[in-house]
Design a protein around this motif. Structure first.
Motif, PDB file in Angstrom:
ATOM      1  N   TRP A 125     -13.642   3.080   6.290  1.00  0.00           N
ATOM      2  CA  TRP A 125     -12.828   3.433   4.881  1.00  0.00           C
ATOM      3  C   TRP A 125     -13.482   4.584   4.127  1.00  0.00           C
ATOM      4  CZ3 TRP A 125      -9.513   1.678   7.479  1.00  0.00           C
ATOM      5  CH2 TRP A 125      -9.295   0.164   7.899  1.00  0.00           C
ATOM      6  N   ARG A 126     -14.590   4.627   3.761  1.00  0.00           N
ATOM      7  CA  ARG A 126     -15.269   5.775   3.246  1.00  0.00           C
ATOM      8  C   ARG A 126     -15.082   6.853   3.972  1.00  0.00           C
ATOM      9  NH1 ARG A 126     -18.547   4.283  -0.904  1.00  0.00           N
ATOM     10  NH2 ARG A 126     -18.840   2.302  -1.557  1.00  0.00           N
TER      11      ARG A 126
ATOM     12  N   ALA B 152      -7.159  -1.211   2.899  1.00  0.00           N
ATOM     13  CA  ALA B 152      -8.536  -1.468   3.678  1.00  0.00           C
ATOM     14  C   ALA B 152      -8.823  -3.008   3.116  1.00  0.00           C
ATOM     15  CB  ALA B 152      -9.533  -0.658   2.960  1.00  0.00           C
TER      16      ALA B 152
ATOM     17  N   VAL C  86     -16.036  -0.881   5.805  1.00  0.00           N
ATOM     18  CA  VAL C  86     -16.225  -0.300   4.596  1.00  0.00           C
ATOM     19  C   VAL C  86     -16.550   1.047   4.874  1.00  0.00           C
ATOM     20  CG1 VAL C  86     -17.557  -0.326   2.543  1.00  0.00           C
ATOM     21  CG2 VAL C  86     -16.761  -2.547   3.269  1.00  0.00           C
TER      22      VAL C  86
ATOM     23  N   ALA D 131       0.938  -1.293  -0.033  1.00  0.00           N
ATOM     24  CA  ALA D 131      -0.155   0.098  -0.089  1.00  0.00           C
ATOM     25  C   ALA D 131       0.707   1.299  -0.057  1.00  0.00           C
ATOM     26  CB  ALA D 131      -0.955   0.053   1.307  1.00  0.00           C
TER      27      ALA D 131
ATOM     28  N   ALA E  71     -11.518   9.800  -2.236  1.00  0.00           N
ATOM     29  CA  ALA E  71     -11.899   8.842  -3.137  1.00  0.00           C
ATOM     30  C   ALA E  71     -13.285   8.660  -3.598  1.00  0.00           C
ATOM     31  CB  ALA E  71     -11.559   7.395  -2.343  1.00  0.00           C
ATOM     32  N   ARG E  72     -14.266   9.044  -2.688  1.00  0.00           N
ATOM     33  CA  ARG E  72     -15.660   9.305  -2.915  1.00  0.00           C
ATOM     34  C   ARG E  72     -15.773  10.643  -4.046  1.00  0.00           C
ATOM     35  NH1 ARG E  72     -16.551   9.331   2.432  1.00  0.00           N
ATOM     36  NH2 ARG E  72     -17.576  11.069   2.459  1.00  0.00           N
TER      37      ARG E  72
ATOM     38  N   VAL F 274      -4.761   3.977   2.506  1.00  0.00           N
ATOM     39  CA  VAL F 274      -5.768   3.524   3.152  1.00  0.00           C
ATOM     40  C   VAL F 274      -6.797   2.629   2.295  1.00  0.00           C
ATOM     41  CG1 VAL F 274      -8.029   4.119   3.958  1.00  0.00           C
ATOM     42  CG2 VAL F 274      -5.969   5.005   5.055  1.00  0.00           C
ATOM     43  N   PRO F 275      -6.789   2.944   1.005  1.00  0.00           N
ATOM     44  CA  PRO F 275      -7.620   2.201  -0.062  1.00  0.00           C
ATOM     45  C   PRO F 275      -7.112   0.908  -0.270  1.00  0.00           C
ATOM     46  CG  PRO F 275      -7.690   4.613  -0.795  1.00  0.00           C
ATOM     47  CD  PRO F 275      -6.618   4.408   0.481  1.00  0.00           C
ATOM     48  N   VAL F 276      -5.892   1.035  -0.334  1.00  0.00           N
ATOM     49  CA  VAL F 276      -5.279  -0.388  -0.750  1.00  0.00           C
ATOM     50  C   VAL F 276      -5.075  -1.279   0.526  1.00  0.00           C
ATOM     51  CG1 VAL F 276      -3.043  -1.648  -1.324  1.00  0.00           C
ATOM     52  CG2 VAL F 276      -3.806   0.526  -2.787  1.00  0.00           C
TER      53      VAL F 276
ATOM     54  N   THR G 173     -11.537   8.258   3.890  1.00  0.00           N
ATOM     55  CA  THR G 173     -11.101   8.862   2.236  1.00  0.00           C
ATOM     56  C   THR G 173     -12.092   9.467   1.619  1.00  0.00           C
ATOM     57  OG1 THR G 173     -11.772   6.612   1.534  1.00  0.00           O
ATOM     58  CG2 THR G 173      -9.511   6.894   2.401  1.00  0.00           C
TER      59      THR G 173
END
Length: 218
Positions: free
Chosen positions: A204-205, A141, A201, A105, A211-212, A137-139, A208
Motif C-alpha cells: 500500500w505504501r 487497504a 502494508v 472507499a 500519502a507518504r 486504496v488507503p481506505v 500510494t
C-alpha cells in the motif's frame, strides 16, 4: 519445537504444507479483490443495488466455511479433496467481505476530484481506474488486510476435509498425540499472517506515494 525441526522429513513436510497454505490463502485473496471491485463499484453507482449486494454478501459470509467446502463439490462436481474447493470458497468469502469496503472507499473519494476528472475528459471506466481507485486504496487497504488474515485462518479449516496447508499439522498432531507438531502449526500460521500483513502494508505504501508525501509534509 527444536526437536521437531531436527528431522529432515519434518522440515520437508512443513515447507510443503506452508507452500500450500500460502497458495490456498493468497490466490483467493487476489481473485476475491478482483471480484469485489466491480461489485463494489456497482453498489456505489446503482443505489437500489446497495442493499441487495450488501445483504447478499452478509448472508453469504455467515455460511460456515466447513459446510461450504463440502457443498461446493456437490454443486460443481469437483473431487471432495480438491484444493479448487477451498480456492472457490475463499474467493467468495473474500469478495463478500470486501463489497462494502470497496463501496465505502469509492464513496470516500472527494466529489470535486471526480468532477474535475470528468471535466478533463475521463470517461467512467478510465476515471475509475486512473483516479477513483488509486485514491480509494488507503481506505480499502485495511479491509484487504483483514481479508488476508481471514483467509489464512480459514485455510486451516480445510484440513478437516483433507485439504493441505498448515492445518494438516493440527489434525496430524492431534491424531498422533504430538503437541509439538500442533504448536509448530499454530506458530507458523500466526507468523504467516503477520508476514503477509506487513507485505500488504509495504504494498500500500508503494501504491500510494502521495500519502507518504502528505504525512511528511504535515
Amino acid at each position: 519445537m527444536i526437536d521437531f525441526f531436527s528431522s529432515p522429513s519434518n522440515r520437508e513436510m512443513v515447507l510443503e504444507q506452508l507452500g500450500q497454505h500460502i497458495y490456498l490463502s493468497l490466490l483467493p485473496l487476489l481473485l476475491g479483490v478482483l471480484a469485489a471491485l466491480p461489485l463494489g463499484r456497482l453498489a456505489q453507482q446503482v443505489r437500489w443495488l446497495r442493499g441487495l449486494l450488501q445483504g447478499g454478501a452478509n448472508i453469504f459470509y455467515t455460511i460456515p466455511s466447513l459446510a461450504l467446502f463440502v457443498i461446493i463439490p456437490g454443486l460443481l462436481g469437483t473431487p471432495l479433496l480438491s484444493s479448487i474447493n477451498v480456492i472457490i470458497a475463499l474467493t467468495l468469502y473474500t469478495a463478500a467481505l470486501l463489497v462494502r469496503p470497496v463501496r465505502d472507499a469509492l464513496d470516500a473519494v472527494p466529489a470535486h476530484i471526480v468532477t474535475a476528472a470528468t471535466a478533463m475528459g475521463y470517461r467512467s471506466g478510465r476515471r475509475f481506474l486512473a483516479v477513483e481507485l488509486p485514491l480509494a486504496v488507503p481506505v480499502l487497504a485495511a479491509a484487504v488486510r483483514v481479508a488476508s488474515v481471514s483467509n489464512i485462518s480459514l485455510v486451516s479449516v480445510g484440513a478437516l476435509v483433507g485439504i493441505g496447508g498448515l492445518g494438516r499439522l493440527f489434525t496430524a498432531g492431534f491424531q498422533l498425540d504430538y503437541p509439538e507438531q500442533i504448536i509448530v502449526g499454530i506458530v507458523l500460521t500466526v507468523l504467516l499472517a503477520l508476514v503477509v500483513d506487513l507485505l500488504l502494508v509495504a504494498l500500500w505504501r508503494l501504491l500510494t506515494p502521495w500519502a507518504r508525501a502528505g504525512v511528511s509534509g504535515a
